[in-house]
Design a protein around this motif. Sequence first.
Motif, PDB file in Angstrom:
ATOM      1  N   VAL A  10       0.860  -1.189   0.000  1.00 40.25           N
ATOM      2  CA  VAL A  10       0.000   0.000   0.000  1.00 40.25           C
ATOM      3  C   VAL A  10       0.891   1.232   0.000  1.00 40.25           C
ATOM      4  CG1 VAL A  10      -1.869  -1.174   1.236  1.00 40.25           C
ATOM      5  CG2 VAL A  10      -0.166   0.096   2.533  1.00 40.25           C
ATOM      6  N   GLU A  23       5.805   3.631   0.154  1.00 43.60           N
ATOM      7  CA  GLU A  23       5.265   2.291  -0.043  1.00 43.60           C
ATOM      8  C   GLU A  23       5.592   1.442   1.177  1.00 43.60           C
ATOM      9  OE1 GLU A  23       6.798  -1.007  -2.828  1.00 43.60           O
ATOM     10  OE2 GLU A  23       5.204   0.005  -3.960  1.00 43.60           O
ATOM     11  N   VAL A  47      -8.908   6.172   2.974  1.00 48.74           N
ATOM     12  CA  VAL A  47      -8.372   5.032   2.233  1.00 48.74           C
ATOM     13  C   VAL A  47      -9.026   5.025   0.857  1.00 48.74           C
ATOM     14  CG1 VAL A  47      -8.111   2.523   2.147  1.00 48.74           C
ATOM     15  CG2 VAL A  47      -8.063   3.710   4.353  1.00 48.74           C
ATOM     16  N   GLN A  50      -7.405   0.857  -5.210  1.00 41.74           N
ATOM     17  CA  GLN A  50      -6.681   0.980  -6.470  1.00 41.74           C
ATOM     18  C   GLN A  50      -7.590   1.453  -7.605  1.00 41.74           C
ATOM     19  OE1 GLN A  50      -4.667  -2.660  -7.525  1.00 41.74           O
ATOM     20  NE2 GLN A  50      -2.929  -1.520  -8.312  1.00 41.74           N
ATOM     21  N   LEU A  63      -6.351  -4.521   4.762  1.00 40.96           N
ATOM     22  CA  LEU A  63      -6.047  -3.647   3.635  1.00 40.96           C
ATOM     23  C   LEU A  63      -6.035  -4.475   2.360  1.00 40.96           C
ATOM     24  CD1 LEU A  63      -3.172  -1.684   5.365  1.00 40.96           C
ATOM     25  CD2 LEU A  63      -5.497  -0.868   4.914  1.00 40.96           C
ATOM     26  N   GLU A  65      -4.397  -4.837  -1.689  1.00 44.88           N
ATOM     27  CA  GLU A  65      -3.263  -4.499  -2.551  1.00 44.88           C
ATOM     28  C   GLU A  65      -3.564  -3.211  -3.320  1.00 44.88           C
ATOM     29  OE1 GLU A  65       0.565  -5.314  -3.988  1.00 44.88           O
ATOM     30  OE2 GLU A  65      -0.531  -6.637  -2.657  1.00 44.88           O
ATOM     31  N   ASP A  67      -4.003  -0.139  -2.084  1.00 44.21           N
ATOM     32  CA  ASP A  67      -4.678   0.927  -1.335  1.00 44.21           C
ATOM     33  C   ASP A  67      -3.745   2.120  -1.155  1.00 44.21           C
ATOM     34  OD1 ASP A  67      -7.095  -0.376  -0.947  1.00 44.21           O
ATOM     35  OD2 ASP A  67      -6.699  -0.915   1.139  1.00 44.21           O
ATOM     36  N   SER A  68      -4.316   3.314  -1.181  1.00 41.74           N
ATOM     37  CA  SER A  68      -3.599   4.535  -0.828  1.00 41.74           C
ATOM     38  C   SER A  68      -4.226   5.060   0.454  1.00 41.74           C
ATOM     39  CB  SER A  68      -3.718   5.593  -1.922  1.00 41.74           C
ATOM     40  OG  SER A  68      -3.054   5.165  -3.087  1.00 41.74           O
TER      41      SER A  68
END
Length: 80
Positions: A10, A23, A47, A50, A63, A65, A67-68
Motif C-alpha cells: 500500500v 510504499e 483510504v 486501487q 487492507l 493491494e 490501497d492509498s
Amino acid sequence: MPASENTVKVMVASYTKGGVFEEGEFRTMADVLSEYAIDVADATIEVTAQDGEQRNVAPTGLLREGDSIIIMKSKNKSGR
C-alpha cells in the motif's frame, strides 16, 4: 513491519512523516497506525482503493493491494 505472505503493498502518506507517500507492506490498518505511531483518536484517515473508490477501513480491517492511505491530524476543538 516485516513483509510476510499475509501483507499487501500500500501507499501511505502521514502527517507524522511529512505527508509524502511511502510504499509499505501491511496487513491491517492497525499495523499502519502502529508503524507510524498514530492514535486513531488523533487522526482522520482516508483510504482509496486501487480503482479510485474511497472506502472505510476499521483499525482491525484488512487492507487491499494497491490501497492509498492518507493520514491527517484531526483538528482540535479550537480548529487548529
